[in-house]
Write a protein that holds these residues in place. Structure first.
Motif, PDB file in Angstrom:
ATOM      1  N   ILE A   1      17.004  56.939 -36.297  1.00 34.58           N
ATOM      2  CA  ILE A   1      16.208  57.583 -37.335  1.00 34.58           C
ATOM      3  C   ILE A   1      14.776  57.055 -37.324  1.00 34.58           C
ATOM      4  N   LEU A   2      13.820  57.968 -37.451  1.00 38.98           N
ATOM      5  CA  LEU A   2      12.414  57.603 -37.608  1.00 38.98           C
ATOM      6  C   LEU A   2      12.009  57.905 -39.046  1.00 38.98           C
ATOM      7  N   VAL A   3      11.474  56.898 -39.731  1.00 43.00           N
ATOM      8  CA  VAL A   3      11.034  57.054 -41.120  1.00 43.00           C
ATOM      9  C   VAL A   3       9.510  57.117 -41.154  1.00 43.00           C
ATOM     10  N   VAL A   4       8.986  58.214 -41.702  1.00 43.59           N
ATOM     11  CA  VAL A   4       7.535  58.415 -41.766  1.00 43.59           C
ATOM     12  C   VAL A   4       7.121  58.508 -43.231  1.00 43.59           C
ATOM     13  N   ASP A   5       6.460  57.462 -43.713  1.00 40.35           N
ATOM     14  CA  ASP A   5       6.006  57.421 -45.100  1.00 40.35           C
ATOM     15  C   ASP A   5       4.885  56.401 -45.195  1.00 40.35           C
ATOM     16  N   ASP A   6       3.830  56.723 -45.933  1.00 37.21           N
ATOM     17  CA  ASP A   6       2.700  55.806 -46.010  1.00 37.21           C
ATOM     18  C   ASP A   6       2.908  54.677 -47.030  1.00 37.21           C
ATOM     19  N   HIS A   7       4.009  54.707 -47.755  1.00 38.96           N
ATOM     20  CA  HIS A   7       4.294  53.654 -48.728  1.00 38.96           C
ATOM     21  C   HIS A   7       5.327  52.680 -48.150  1.00 38.96           C
ATOM     22  N   ALA A   8       4.908  51.422 -48.003  1.00 40.93           N
ATOM     23  CA  ALA A   8       5.791  50.402 -47.430  1.00 40.93           C
ATOM     24  C   ALA A   8       7.040  50.202 -48.278  1.00 40.93           C
ATOM     25  N   VAL A   9       6.902  50.322 -49.591  1.00 39.53           N
ATOM     26  CA  VAL A   9       8.049  50.134 -50.489  1.00 39.53           C
ATOM     27  C   VAL A   9       9.113  51.201 -50.228  1.00 39.53           C
ATOM     28  N   VAL A  10       8.672  52.430 -50.008  1.00 36.13           N
ATOM     29  CA  VAL A  10       9.618  53.516 -49.725  1.00 36.13           C
ATOM     30  C   VAL A  10      10.317  53.270 -48.396  1.00 36.13           C
ATOM     31  N   ARG A  11       9.542  52.884 -47.380  1.00 32.64           N
ATOM     32  CA  ARG A  11      10.143  52.623 -46.064  1.00 32.64           C
ATOM     33  C   ARG A  11      11.150  51.487 -46.147  1.00 32.64           C
ATOM     34  N   ALA A  12      10.809  50.457 -46.918  1.00 30.62           N
ATOM     35  CA  ALA A  12      11.729  49.318 -47.071  1.00 30.62           C
ATOM     36  C   ALA A  12      13.002  49.743 -47.791  1.00 30.62           C
ATOM     37  N   GLY A  13      12.850  50.617 -48.796  1.00 29.46           N
ATOM     38  CA  GLY A  13      14.024  51.091 -49.532  1.00 29.46           C
ATOM     39  C   GLY A  13      14.957  51.904 -48.653  1.00 29.46           C
ATOM     40  N   VAL A  14      14.382  52.787 -47.846  1.00 27.83           N
ATOM     41  CA  VAL A  14      15.195  53.584 -46.923  1.00 27.83           C
ATOM     42  C   VAL A  14      15.846  52.676 -45.881  1.00 27.83           C
ATOM     43  N   GLN A  15      15.092  51.713 -45.389  1.00 25.41           N
ATOM     44  CA  GLN A  15      15.623  50.763 -44.408  1.00 25.41           C
ATOM     45  C   GLN A  15      16.823  50.019 -44.971  1.00 25.41           C
ATOM     46  N   GLN A  16      16.708  49.542 -46.213  1.00 29.85           N
ATOM     47  CA  GLN A  16      17.806  48.813 -46.856  1.00 29.85           C
ATOM     48  C   GLN A  16      19.033  49.701 -47.025  1.00 29.85           C
ATOM     49  N   PHE A  17      18.784  50.940 -47.365  1.00 33.03           N
ATOM     50  CA  PHE A  17      19.886  51.873 -47.558  1.00 33.03           C
ATOM     51  C   PHE A  17      20.575  52.195 -46.242  1.00 33.03           C
ATOM     52  N   ILE A  18      19.789  52.499 -45.212  1.00 30.34           N
ATOM     53  CA  ILE A  18      20.349  52.856 -43.908  1.00 30.34           C
ATOM     54  C   ILE A  18      21.127  51.697 -43.312  1.00 30.34           C
ATOM     55  N   ALA A  19      20.689  50.461 -43.600  1.00 31.76           N
ATOM     56  CA  ALA A  19      21.362  49.273 -43.056  1.00 31.76           C
ATOM     57  C   ALA A  19      22.826  49.196 -43.494  1.00 31.76           C
ATOM     58  N   GLN A  20      23.160  49.883 -44.571  1.00 33.60           N
ATOM     59  CA  GLN A  20      24.540  49.877 -45.070  1.00 33.60           C
ATOM     60  C   GLN A  20      25.425  50.878 -44.332  1.00 33.60           C
TER      61      GLN A  20
END
Length: 210
Positions: free
Chosen positions: A4-23
């Motif tokens: 998955i490639l996550v494209v978002d200019d907000h680091a907080v959003v990218r981190a949140g998606v990253q944390q979710f996907i890690a599960q």
């Protein structure tokens, strides 16, 4: 494992998606981009199973980014994550080639469903978006000619418009020359054109190719 490639200019959003996907052991974040330019660079450089794309990018409109992705990699599914409500952008986004539209405030279970749906080759359409599509049907005559093509037909059209020979297209797509020739004839018929020269001219005029 889906990349998955996550494209978002907000680091907080990218981190949140990253944390979710890690599960999810069957999914992995293969890359992140904070701008449209970085996103296009990564999409060109690597193969991806799905792109999660924010519609509001600092350097380029998300709709234009989506259109560029679909021009260069028509088969790559793009799921839009947006802070805007469905009625503002969803219909336009889906018409532009997105595989789904989801608000960022959606529940985690909705994001799971959306990603799974798109990875299975289907469009994710929420009840709200389905209602909008019902209210605003699109007449085929109002669509640009290339938007009436199926995904495979568009792929053939795009390659022909770049000057690729039928034999090369067949080799690249693991199809027979006869099959590609059949698709070519179907594309020409649907677009009411007589040959590759007209396809190329149309693609340039529509800014599909440079």
């Amino acid at each position: 494992m889906a990349k998955i490639l996550v494209v978002d200019d907000h680091a907080v959003v990218r981190a949140g998606v990253q944390q979710f996907i890690a599960q999810r052991p069957e999914w992995q974040i293969g890359g992140e981009a904070a701008s449209a330019q970085d996103a296009i660079r990564l999409i060109r450089a690597q193969d991806w199973d799905i792109v999660l794309l924010d519609i509001s990018m600092p350097d380029k409109n998300g709709v234009e980014v989506l259109k560029q992705i679909k021009r260069e990699k028509p088969a790559l599914p793009v799921l839009i994550l947006s802070m805007h409500p469905e009625q503002r952008y969803a219909v336009q986004i889906l018409r532009s080639g997105a595989s789904g539209y989801l608000q960022k405030e959606a529940l985690a279970t909705e994001l799971v469903e959306a990603i799974q749906t798109v990875l299975c080759g289907h469009k994710y359409i929420s009840h709200a978006v389905a209602e909008l599509l019902t209210q605003e049907p699109v007449a085929e005559v109002d669509k640009p000619l290339h938007e009436t093509l199926s995904a495979r037909e568009y792929d053939i059209f795009y390659r022909l418009s770049q000057g690729e020979a039928v034999t090369r297209i067949a080799e690249a797509l693991c199809l027979s020359v006869k099959t590609v020739s059949t698709y070519r004839s179907r594309v020409l018929q649907k677009m009411n054109m007589s040959g590759n020269a007209e396809l190329i001219y149309y693609a340039i005029k529509q800014n599909i190719i440079d």
